[in-house]
Design a protein around this motif. Structure first.
Motif, PDB file in Angstrom:
ATOM      1  N   MET A 144      -5.061  -7.143  -4.687  1.00 18.27           N
ATOM      2  CA  MET A 144      -5.123  -8.096  -3.579  1.00 18.27           C
ATOM      3  C   MET A 144      -4.764  -7.459  -2.246  1.00 18.27           C
ATOM      4  O   MET A 144      -5.299  -7.842  -1.210  1.00 18.27           O
ATOM      5  CB  MET A 144      -4.189  -9.277  -3.859  1.00 18.27           C
ATOM      6  CG  MET A 144      -4.520 -10.063  -5.120  1.00 18.27           C
ATOM      7  SD  MET A 144      -3.371 -11.450  -5.280  1.00 18.27           S
ATOM      8  CE  MET A 144      -3.662 -11.962  -6.972  1.00 18.27           C
ATOM      9  N   VAL A 145      -3.810  -6.549  -2.265  1.00 17.42           N
ATOM     10  CA  VAL A 145      -3.397  -5.799  -1.075  1.00 17.42           C
ATOM     11  C   VAL A 145      -3.113  -4.360  -1.498  1.00 17.42           C
ATOM     12  O   VAL A 145      -2.770  -4.104  -2.656  1.00 17.42           O
ATOM     13  CB  VAL A 145      -2.134  -6.403  -0.406  1.00 17.42           C
ATOM     14  CG1 VAL A 145      -2.457  -7.677   0.345  1.00 17.42           C
ATOM     15  CG2 VAL A 145      -1.019  -6.644  -1.427  1.00 17.42           C
ATOM     16  N   PRO A 146      -3.226  -3.412  -0.561  1.00 19.65           N
ATOM     17  CA  PRO A 146      -2.950  -2.023  -0.921  1.00 19.65           C
ATOM     18  C   PRO A 146      -1.472  -1.680  -0.964  1.00 19.65           C
ATOM     19  O   PRO A 146      -1.097  -0.649  -1.529  1.00 19.65           O
ATOM     20  CB  PRO A 146      -3.659  -1.227   0.182  1.00 19.65           C
ATOM     21  CG  PRO A 146      -3.665  -2.155   1.357  1.00 19.65           C
ATOM     22  CD  PRO A 146      -3.801  -3.534   0.792  1.00 19.65           C
ATOM     23  N   ALA A 147      -0.611  -2.531  -0.384  1.00 18.00           N
ATOM     24  CA  ALA A 147       0.821  -2.244  -0.376  1.00 18.00           C
ATOM     25  C   ALA A 147       1.600  -3.531  -0.165  1.00 18.00           C
ATOM     26  O   ALA A 147       1.086  -4.502   0.400  1.00 18.00           O
ATOM     27  CB  ALA A 147       1.174  -1.233   0.714  1.00 18.00           C
ATOM     28  N   ALA A 148       2.850  -3.523  -0.616  1.00 16.01           N
ATOM     29  CA  ALA A 148       3.725  -4.675  -0.444  1.00 16.01           C
ATOM     30  C   ALA A 148       5.164  -4.197  -0.481  1.00 16.01           C
ATOM     31  O   ALA A 148       5.489  -3.205  -1.153  1.00 16.01           O
ATOM     32  CB  ALA A 148       3.487  -5.722  -1.533  1.00 16.01           C
ATOM     33  N   LEU A 149       6.033  -4.905   0.222  1.00 16.86           N
ATOM     34  CA  LEU A 149       7.454  -4.581   0.201  1.00 16.86           C
ATOM     35  C   LEU A 149       8.135  -5.277  -0.963  1.00 16.86           C
ATOM     36  O   LEU A 149       7.841  -6.433  -1.276  1.00 16.86           O
ATOM     37  CB  LEU A 149       8.133  -5.011   1.504  1.00 16.86           C
ATOM     38  CG  LEU A 149       7.729  -4.295   2.789  1.00 16.86           C
ATOM     39  CD1 LEU A 149       8.647  -4.719   3.929  1.00 16.86           C
ATOM     40  CD2 LEU A 149       7.736  -2.791   2.625  1.00 16.86           C
ATOM     41  N   GLY A 150       9.058  -4.541  -1.589  1.00 13.32           N
ATOM     42  CA  GLY A 150       9.934  -5.108  -2.604  1.00 13.32           C
ATOM     43  C   GLY A 150      11.363  -4.711  -2.294  1.00 13.32           C
ATOM     44  O   GLY A 150      11.631  -4.021  -1.309  1.00 13.32           O
ATOM     45  N   THR A 151      12.278  -5.149  -3.121  1.00  9.76           N
ATOM     46  CA  THR A 151      13.664  -4.709  -3.011  1.00  9.76           C
ATOM     47  C   THR A 151      14.183  -4.422  -4.411  1.00  9.76           C
ATOM     48  O   THR A 151      13.700  -4.976  -5.397  1.00  9.76           O
ATOM     49  CB  THR A 151      14.567  -5.766  -2.346  1.00  9.76           C
ATOM     50  OG1 THR A 151      14.618  -6.938  -3.178  1.00  9.76           O
ATOM     51  CG2 THR A 151      14.069  -6.135  -0.966  1.00  9.76           C
ATOM     52  N   GLN A 152      15.178  -3.537  -4.493  1.00  7.53           N
ATOM     53  CA  GLN A 152      15.760  -3.196  -5.800  1.00  7.53           C
ATOM     54  C   GLN A 152      17.272  -3.146  -5.692  1.00  7.53           C
ATOM     55  O   GLN A 152      17.824  -2.534  -4.787  1.00  7.53           O
ATOM     56  CB  GLN A 152      15.228  -1.839  -6.282  1.00  7.53           C
ATOM     57  CG  GLN A 152      15.864  -1.379  -7.602  1.00  7.53           C
ATOM     58  CD  GLN A 152      15.093  -0.273  -8.291  1.00  7.53           C
ATOM     59  OE1 GLN A 152      13.868  -0.336  -8.390  1.00  7.53           O
ATOM     60  NE2 GLN A 152      15.792   0.739  -8.781  1.00  7.53           N
ATOM     61  N   VAL A 153      17.921  -3.802  -6.646  1.00  9.11           N
ATOM     62  CA  VAL A 153      19.363  -3.674  -6.847  1.00  9.11           C
ATOM     63  C   VAL A 153      19.628  -2.991  -8.180  1.00  9.11           C
ATOM     64  O   VAL A 153      20.445  -2.086  -8.280  1.00  9.11           O
ATOM     65  CB  VAL A 153      20.064  -5.042  -6.791  1.00  9.11           C
ATOM     66  CG1 VAL A 153      21.557  -4.892  -7.091  1.00  9.11           C
ATOM     67  CG2 VAL A 153      19.894  -5.680  -5.420  1.00  9.11           C
TER      68      VAL A 153
END
Length: 457
Positions: A160-169
């Motif tokens: 759907m998109v070439p990139a996306a932001l995530g977060t990790q703990v």
């Protein structure tokens, strides 16, 4: 292997040459979303009107030869823990339904400054924890996409998109990328400015993407504008993706999860090790070097350690939500709160001491190996059909973070690449380098992706 992912870096020459445009690229993304979103359910909310306006502005910049950056016009998704000025930030939690701060997270601001097209907010698990949202795995809707960056991973995995932001703990970037067939960077702790997300000591903003090139470019464009967290130097590296680099020596990081890894996934990983050796890389196991063995010994209990640290750091937020409404958070989150309430400040200090020891043992490996490799998840994505009323809650419905908590606890950079397929589903391999050596981890991961034949088990 999994079908080729959506990429952006190889489209910009067409923008410059006038044979394609960011607006046309966006429309192709929206077509894919229309076809796949009813099943994948990766998005909480989108702003297609603003996205089209941003894509049109980018189209004009490329036409005029004044693109703002290499990601000018790139459609991106933003995990719904990060604030966006034009869309609500609801954090996968009923207590935040309708929450609309009308401001941008630091990384989101940087993306807009670089010309990226912020398309929408992607699903997160509740407050970034273990309670899942509605997103399904893009390769098998019966399976989890992972968590907590479930929507970001699935949106990229579904093309759907070439990139996306995530977060990790704990494992919220690397594990869902493994399950969804993405590449992903979990940077050195504090490498990308978290903006308002400063409450927990191991939370890190990272990038899901369809290619190493797009992954690095998104990360470095953020770092060049917003820097890192307060008191941190921020992501360090070249302004363009680091060239592939063959490592001389890699170490295998088994973690506590090795004994429980299923046979097919273990065989797939061992085939990767064999192919690395065939390509001239020395691969060391814990029995080959005492420093590796000492590091593995220090990893015993790391998953419990990281959970306890994060639970303690989050429990004021959870407590305040429950004080307002005892049903404001799920039963899973209430269990996390209960465990944190049983801790004392002394317990927290002991966990921090344990974390420092793991970090010390990892730093001691710097002269021994160029990087560590491990499965990015304990096998492919597990099946998930939802909780059964009246039965005990499944403890880890979005998958086990056992292979991810070392990088989170240490604060070291990790890159996952879709190098293996197990039972028809992707399973990533991760490369973990020393702190601040994000570019080295990326260069080694890129070499592996370009050189090592994919493994199908």
């Amino acid at each position: 292997m999994i079908d080729a992912a959506l990429t952006f870096h190889d489209a910009t020459h067409r923008f410059a040459g006038g044979t394609d445009t960011p607006r046309a690229y966006l429309e192709r993304c929206l077509e894919t979303m229309a076809a796949r979103e009813p099943v994948v359910r990766a998005w909480v909310v989108t702003n297609e009107t603003a996205a089209r306006e941003a894509a049109d502005a980018s189209t004009q910049r490329w036409r005029d030869g004044r693109a703002l950056s290499a990601i000018d016009g790139m459609p991106v998704g933003i995990k719904d823990l990060l604030e966006t000025r034009d869309m609500p930030t609801q954090m996968g939690c009923p207590a935040y339904r309708g929450n609309f701060p009308r401001r941008d997270n630091a990384a989101v601001w940087a993306l807009r400054q670089a010309g990226a097209v912020v398309l929408g907010k992607t699903v997160t698990t509740e407050l970034g924890g273990a309670h899942p949202g509605p997103t399904t795995n893009p390769f098998d809707q019966r399976r989890t996409p992972g968590g907590s960056s479930s929507g970001s991973a699935a949106a990229v995995g579904a093309g759907m998109v070439p990139a996306a932001l995530g977060t990790q703990v704990g494992g919220s970037v690397i594990r869902p990328a493994s399950y969804c067939g993405n590449v992903a960077l979990k940077p050195t702790q504090g490498g990308l400015n978290r903006g308002e997300r400063q409450a927990t000591s191991m939370s890190t903003t990272g990038v899901h993407a369809g290619s190493i090139e797009d992954m690095w470019q998104v990360a470095i464009e953020i770092a060049r504008r917003a820097g890192g967290d307060p008191g941190r130097p921020g992501l360090v590296g070249p302004p363009t993706p680091p060239p592939a680099r063959r490592p001389a020596v890699l170490g295998v990081m088994e973690t506590e999860g090795w004994g429980a890894l299923d046979p097919a996934s273990k065989r797939a990983f061992e085939q990767v090790v064999d192919r690395l050796r065939a390509a001239g890389v020395t691969v060391l196991r814990r029995t080959d070097h005492p420093m590796l063995d000492a590091f593995e010994a220090a990893l015993v209990g790391v998953q419990a350690m990281t959970s306890a640290i994060t639970g303690w750091e989050n429990h004021w937020l959870f407590r305040n939500l429950v004080a307002q409404d005892e049903n404001a958070i799920s039963a899973r989150s209430r269990a996390v709160l209960a465990a944190a309430e049983r801790m004392t400040p002394e317990d927290y200090r002991l966990r921090l001491l344990q974390r420092e020891e793991v970090r010390r043992r990892h730093a001691a490996l710097a002269p021994v190996v160029d990087a560590l490799i491990a499965p990015a998840s304990p096998g492919p994505a597990p099946l998930w059909a939802g909780d059964v009323p009246g039965q005990t809650l499944v403890p880890r419905p979005t998958g086990d973070a056992v292979f991810n908590t070392p990088s989170s606890g240490i604060g070291a950079p990790a890159v996952t690449i879709p190098l293996t397929t197990v039972g028809g589903m992707p399973m990533g391999i991760q490369v973990m380098a020393q702190v601040e050596m994000d570019a080295q981890a990326t260069a080694i991961a890129r070499w592996m992706l370009e050189t090592i034949p994919p493994v199908v088990a």
